[in-house]
Write a protein that holds these residues in place. Structure first.
Motif: not given
Length: 429
Positions: A216-222
């Motif tokens: 979730l953090l990686l997708v949000s950062a992307y």
């Protein structure tokens, strides 16, 4: 009975008389206007007459539709070949036209013979078409008017109805199966009220929680990075202008050079917004567009209305062919806009580098409504400097530095980057 017979006899005589008159009056009426080739007349009209005349509307000269009804054919032959001679000879009609149009003499066309003039008259005497641009009774193609093509709304409506019908069928089948299972004493597999809920099972599994949190953090950062990188990037921006200007017609169909309107692009930092006086250089004589330029989305009536907006802005009276002095500002909407900290010089690229307008602005000659073709980001500009060779033909400004740098890099041609085009101070100072 006798009265009925008499009435029938009178009716027959009237019908025969009307048929006789129609049969013999039409050839006589046709003799008033000389016969000519409309296609050849159109070609001659467009090349010789269209600069000052229109068929159905007054321009620099009078509207020509119906001219064969207003003047004798022999008079027209003499007028077109040498109007000044007729004015000097004291012809009343010739003098009246000369006075009405502010004593502007008509050009003489002694090269035209009577057959050529007959062709022109045949073309200008054609009645104005009332059909739409596609030949139908409106702005839509004939197959849409006739109803032979099913609309998208009807197809979508049918699909929505089918989808709704499937949902109803599935609900009915599900209820029926449940009733049968309950009647036979079969326990349903989804009746799990005493088991742990799915969300609680997920929370109790620490591995799934950690993996899901990282994902979730990686997708949000992307998505956050992508959003922030698009701030100030207006690629595809296509605003509606107060007066519709078709680059497709001007730069495409009519082959008008971009630098005729944007003349300051050759000598200045900016390309400039053309003044309305530049538009009026042509549109004093062009108050309506040709039928062939119309499209289903933009009809001839639409284009003519936009030209009327131009006349209103500059204060041009199309009837008197003069300026009224009452002008209105046109609030054009800017499309291409670089940040204030980025320096860009049009003359450096257009005149010195010889770059075509389309390299940055895209196929402008095909655009009905202009949009921002390129992203105009720093990376896009830097890539262009890396890939574009410096134009050296007839360019003495770069001759000495080109010779020195070509030896340094061991190449025949240098890119803008090799000439210092990646230095920060070139664009930011």
């Amino acid at each position: 009975m006798e009265q009925v017979k008499n009435r029938n006899s009178v009716s027959r005589i009237l019908l025969v008389g009307i048929a006789f008159l129609l049969t013999f009056s039409m050839p006589i009426m046709a003799q008033d206007a000389p016969a000519g080739d409309v296609a050849k007349g159109k070609e001659l009209f467009n090349s010789l007459c269209a600069a000052c005349h229109k068929r159905y509307k007054k321009s620099t000269g009078p509207a020509l539709f119906g001219v064969a009804d207003r003047h004798d054919t022999e008079w027209l032959y003499s007028w077109i070949k040498n109007s000044k001679a007729m004015i000097d000879a004291g012809d009343a009609d010739a003098i009246a036209i000369y006075e009405e149009y502010k004593k502007t003499p008509m050009n003489a066309f002694p090269q035209l013979n009577n057959a050529d003039i007959d062709n022109i008259i045949a073309y200008v005497m054609e009645p104005k078409s009332t059909g739409g641009p596609t030949g139908a009774t409106g702005d839509f193609p004939p197959q849409l008017v006739d109803g032979t093509v099913v609309s998208n709304e009807l197809i979508l409506g049918a699909l929505a109805f089918i989808f709704l019908l499937l949902i109803v069928i599935l609900v009915l089948v599900n209820n029926t199966l449940r009733s049968i299972a309950k009647a036979n004493g079969v326990e349903l597999p989804d009746d799990l009220t005493n088991k742990k809920p799915l969300w609680k099972a997920f929370v109790d599994n620490q591995f799934l929680v950690i993996v899901s949190s990282i994902l979730l953090l990686l997708v949000s950062a992307y998505f956050a990075y992508g959003y922030l990188m698009q701030v100030g990037v207006d690629q595809g921006y296509q605003p509606v202008q107060p007066i519709h200007f078709s680059h497709r017609i001007h730069a495409g169909d009519n082959k008008i050079d971009c630098k005729y309107c944007h003349s300051s692009a050759r000598v200045s930092k900016t390309s400039g917004i053309p003044s309305l006086n530049v538009c009026m250089n042509c549109h004093k004589s062009i108050s309506e567009v040709a039928d062939a330029t119309a499209t289903p989305d933009h009809t001839k009536e639409f284009y003519d209305g936009e030209i009327a907006k131009l006349y209103d802005a500059v204060g041009w009276d199309a009837e008197d062919l003069s300026y009224t002095g009452e002008t209105k500002p046109v609030k054009w909407v800017r499309i291409h806009n670089l940040p204030d900290f980025a320096y860009f010089n049009h003359s450096q690229h257009v005149s010195v580098a010889g770059i075509k307008c389309q390299q940055c602005h895209g196929p402008i000659e095909e655009m009905e409504v202009v949009y921002q073709h390129a992203p105009l980001t720093m990376g896009w500009c830097v890539n262009c400097h890396r890939e574009t060779n410096v134009k050296m033909e007839g360019n003495e400004y770069y001759e000495k530095i080109h010779k020195e740098l070509s030896k340094k890099y061991g190449v025949d041609k240098l890119t803008a980057a090799q000439m210092g085009g990646l230095e920060c101070g070139k664009c930011h100072y």
